[in-house]
Each structure stands twice: as C-alpha cells, then as structure tokens.
Write a protein that holds these residues in place. Structure first.
Motif, short mmCIF file in Angstrom:
data_model
loop_
_atom_site.label_atom_id
_atom_site.label_comp_id
_atom_site.label_asym_id
_atom_site.label_seq_id
_atom_site.Cartn_x
_atom_site.Cartn_y
_atom_site.Cartn_z
N HIS A 1 -1.99 10.07 4.19
CA HIS A 1 -1.12 9.13 4.99
C HIS A 1 0.25 9.29 4.27
O HIS A 1 0.73 8.34 3.36
CB HIS A 1 -1.59 7.69 4.89
CG HIS A 1 -0.69 6.66 5.94
ND1 HIS A 1 -1.01 5.40 5.99
CD2 HIS A 1 0.27 7.04 6.84
CE1 HIS A 1 -0.18 5.13 6.92
NE2 HIS A 1 0.62 5.96 7.45
N GLY B 1 2.58 2.58 10.44
CA GLY B 1 2.82 3.98 9.58
C GLY B 1 3.05 5.11 10.53
O GLY B 1 3.47 5.24 11.45
N SER C 1 0.67 6.60 0.95
CA SER C 1 -0.58 5.39 0.73
C SER C 1 -1.20 5.51 -0.29
O SER C 1 -1.48 6.76 -0.78
CB SER C 1 -1.40 5.32 1.95
OG SER C 1 -2.61 4.52 1.77
N ARG C 2 -1.33 4.63 -1.37
CA ARG C 2 -2.28 4.38 -2.34
C ARG C 2 -3.71 4.59 -2.05
O ARG C 2 -4.42 5.15 -3.08
CB ARG C 2 -2.00 3.19 -3.32
CG ARG C 2 -0.56 3.09 -3.63
CD ARG C 2 -0.52 1.76 -4.58
NE ARG C 2 -0.82 0.66 -4.07
CZ ARG C 2 -0.88 -0.46 -4.84
NH1 ARG C 2 -0.53 -0.54 -5.97
NH2 ARG C 2 -1.18 -1.70 -4.21
N TYR C 3 -4.43 4.19 -0.97
CA TYR C 3 -5.41 4.28 -0.55
C TYR C 3 -5.93 5.73 0.22
O TYR C 3 -7.05 6.27 0.23
CB TYR C 3 -5.87 3.18 -0.05
CG TYR C 3 -5.19 1.69 -0.54
CD1 TYR C 3 -5.77 1.52 -1.96
CD2 TYR C 3 -4.77 0.80 0.15
CE1 TYR C 3 -5.26 0.39 -2.47
CE2 TYR C 3 -4.64 -0.47 -0.42
CZ TYR C 3 -4.55 -0.66 -1.75
OH TYR C 3 -4.40 -1.67 -2.34
N HIS C 4 -4.90 6.14 0.97
CA HIS C 4 -5.30 7.25 1.75
C HIS C 4 -4.13 8.23 1.47
O HIS C 4 -3.13 8.29 2.01
CB HIS C 4 -5.22 6.81 3.31
CG HIS C 4 -6.26 5.48 3.65
ND1 HIS C 4 -7.55 5.75 3.58
CD2 HIS C 4 -5.76 4.32 3.92
CE1 HIS C 4 -7.96 4.50 3.75
NE2 HIS C 4 -6.85 3.71 4.14
N GLU D 1 0.89 -1.18 -0.07
CA GLU D 1 0.03 0.07 -0.10
C GLU D 1 0.94 1.34 -0.25
O GLU D 1 0.50 2.28 -0.74
CB GLU D 1 -1.00 -0.20 1.18
CG GLU D 1 -1.64 1.26 1.41
CD GLU D 1 -1.97 1.36 2.92
OE1 GLU D 1 -2.62 2.39 3.28
OE2 GLU D 1 -2.19 0.46 3.62
N LEU D 2 1.85 1.14 0.85
CA LEU D 2 2.93 2.52 0.89
C LEU D 2 3.92 2.35 -0.17
O LEU D 2 4.59 1.39 -0.61
CB LEU D 2 3.58 2.45 2.15
CG LEU D 2 2.87 2.28 3.52
CD1 LEU D 2 3.55 2.10 4.75
CD2 LEU D 2 1.82 3.51 3.44
N TYR E 1 7.19 8.08 1.40
CA TYR E 1 6.45 7.03 1.17
C TYR E 1 4.99 7.41 1.31
O TYR E 1 4.44 7.89 2.57
CB TYR E 1 6.27 5.63 2.18
CG TYR E 1 7.65 4.85 1.61
CD1 TYR E 1 7.35 3.67 0.97
CD2 TYR E 1 9.13 5.10 2.18
CE1 TYR E 1 8.54 3.04 0.40
CE2 TYR E 1 9.70 4.28 1.62
CZ TYR E 1 9.75 3.36 0.84
OH TYR E 1 10.82 2.60 0.41
#
Length: 230
Positions: A139, A171, A133-136, A119-120, A131
């Motif tokens: 983050h 994280g 996050s692909r989703y948040h 994800e990171l 780094y």
C-alpha cells in the motif's frame, strides 16, 4: 465515486435580440457558461449537459433591451461533494505534511497530516515523497497514483476540497480495489483469534482457581475428621 448525480431540469434561457438569428447557438453558449462553476440553483458544479427545446415560441421580455426567453429541458451532470462522501483524485504533489490531488481534472483537494491516519508514514524515495503503510507494504501512495478519500469540506468559490485519509477504506485506489477486502478479512481473523485467546486464558484461570478452593475444603474436612476421631 460519490458526489456525481444526474438531474433533469426545466430551464428558461434568456437570449439577447442580437442572437435571434441563431438561437440554438445562443442557448448553448449560455449553458456552457455554467460549466465547471458552482451553482446554488443546482447545489453543485455542472459538468455536462444535453438540451431538448420544449417550446418553439419565445417569450419577449419588456425593458430597454427586450430579451426573449426560450424554454427547454436539460439533462445535467452535477458534481456536488458533501462531507463524508468518498471521492477519488489523482495525486500531483506530496510533502511531509500534505497530499495534493486533482478531482475530475478541475477541482483541487488537499489532505493535511492531521487527517492522515498513523498507519501511513511519509518516506523519501529516489528524491520523491511517498506515504507507505506500516502494515501493508504494497500500500503505497505516490505522485501520479489515484487515491480515495473522505470529504471534510468544500470551498465553493474556488472549488477546493479538504479531505481525510483517516478511515481504513481510504488510500491508494489500486491497493484498495485489489487487497483491501483480503486485508480486512485478515484483520477480522486476527481480532477474532485474539478474542478467542483471551477467552481461553479466562477459562484456564478459572479452572486453576477451582482446585485451590476444593483443596481448601478437602483439607478443612480432613481436620474435622481428625477432630471427631479424637
């Protein structure tokens, strides 16, 4: 943060006769020598202490140099990281393949790329690695931030920690404390919605197959009626 414990210990400090005029200072010097070093006796690193002398009488030890022992009670703060514990550290360096941080201001830690969840993703922004996050999108892990990671192992000699960012509860501490609960709730809702949709599809498929069987029975019964009428 895990890994920090308080310990009450009964100790005997051995003082050289040359320090007999200032025993209190000698005791503090001996205890200070334990700080920020791994001790097998305490199974960890001594970070701080406070002492309470238990006996005003010192025990003389025989030998070429007759040291004397002073009994005391010490309250110790021990740092003893174990595998799977959650620690926090301040990031000092980020590369494409690793994240470096300092824990409690003295112990170094590294998280290599194989221990960073997919994800990171690493990105270069303004000449510095981060780094994200692909989703948040909020983050973000960058130099100067504090991260929470899982302990994999500890090198006791150099106090070097190997960590992991694979679990979802690791994280950026800033993001985790502010958004992780909401993000976890949303993820659970999405998973629940997908499960409900799958169940609905199964129900729909089931109801569609039933009429076809009934139609077949109806057609078959009509043929039988015609045959009987004839």
């Amino acid at each position: 943060m895990e890994g920090l414990t308080k310990s009450d210990a009964n100790l005997t400090v051995y003082v050289h006769p040359s320090q007999s005029k200032n025993v209190d200072k000698a005791i503090l010097r001996e205890l200070s020598s334990l700080l920020f070093k791994y001790s097998q006796a305490f199974d960890g690193v001594v970070l701080a202490y406070s002492v309470d002398p238990q006996d005003n009488c010192a025990k003389i030890l025989s030998g070429v140099h007759p040291y004397f022992g002073v009994r005391l009670r010490a309250n110790l703060l021990i740092f003893s990281p174990k595998p799977n514990m959650l620690l926090e550290g301040k990031i000092v360096k980020i590369t494409r393949g690793s994240i470096h941080c300092i824990v409690l201001g003295f112990s170094s830690a590294i998280i290599t790329d194989e221990n960073i969840r997919n994800e990171l993703k690493y990105k270069a922004k303004h000449g510095e690695g981060v780094y994200v996050s692909r989703y948040h999108k909020r983050h973000v892990i960058k130099v100067g931030a504090v991260i929470r990671f899982v302990v994999k192992s500890l090198d006791e000699e150099i106090l070097h920690i190997s960590g992991s960012l694979i679990p979802a509860n690791t994280g950026s501490v800033h993001w985790l404390d502010k958004y992780f609960v909401d993000a976890a709730t949303e993820s659970n809702k999405e998973a629940k919605t997908e499960e409900e949709m799958e169940m609905q599809e199964q129900i729909i498929v089931g109801t569609e197959t039933l009429p076809s069987v009934n139609d077949h029975k109806v057609k078959k019964s009509k043929k039988r009626r015609r045959a009987e009428d004839q």
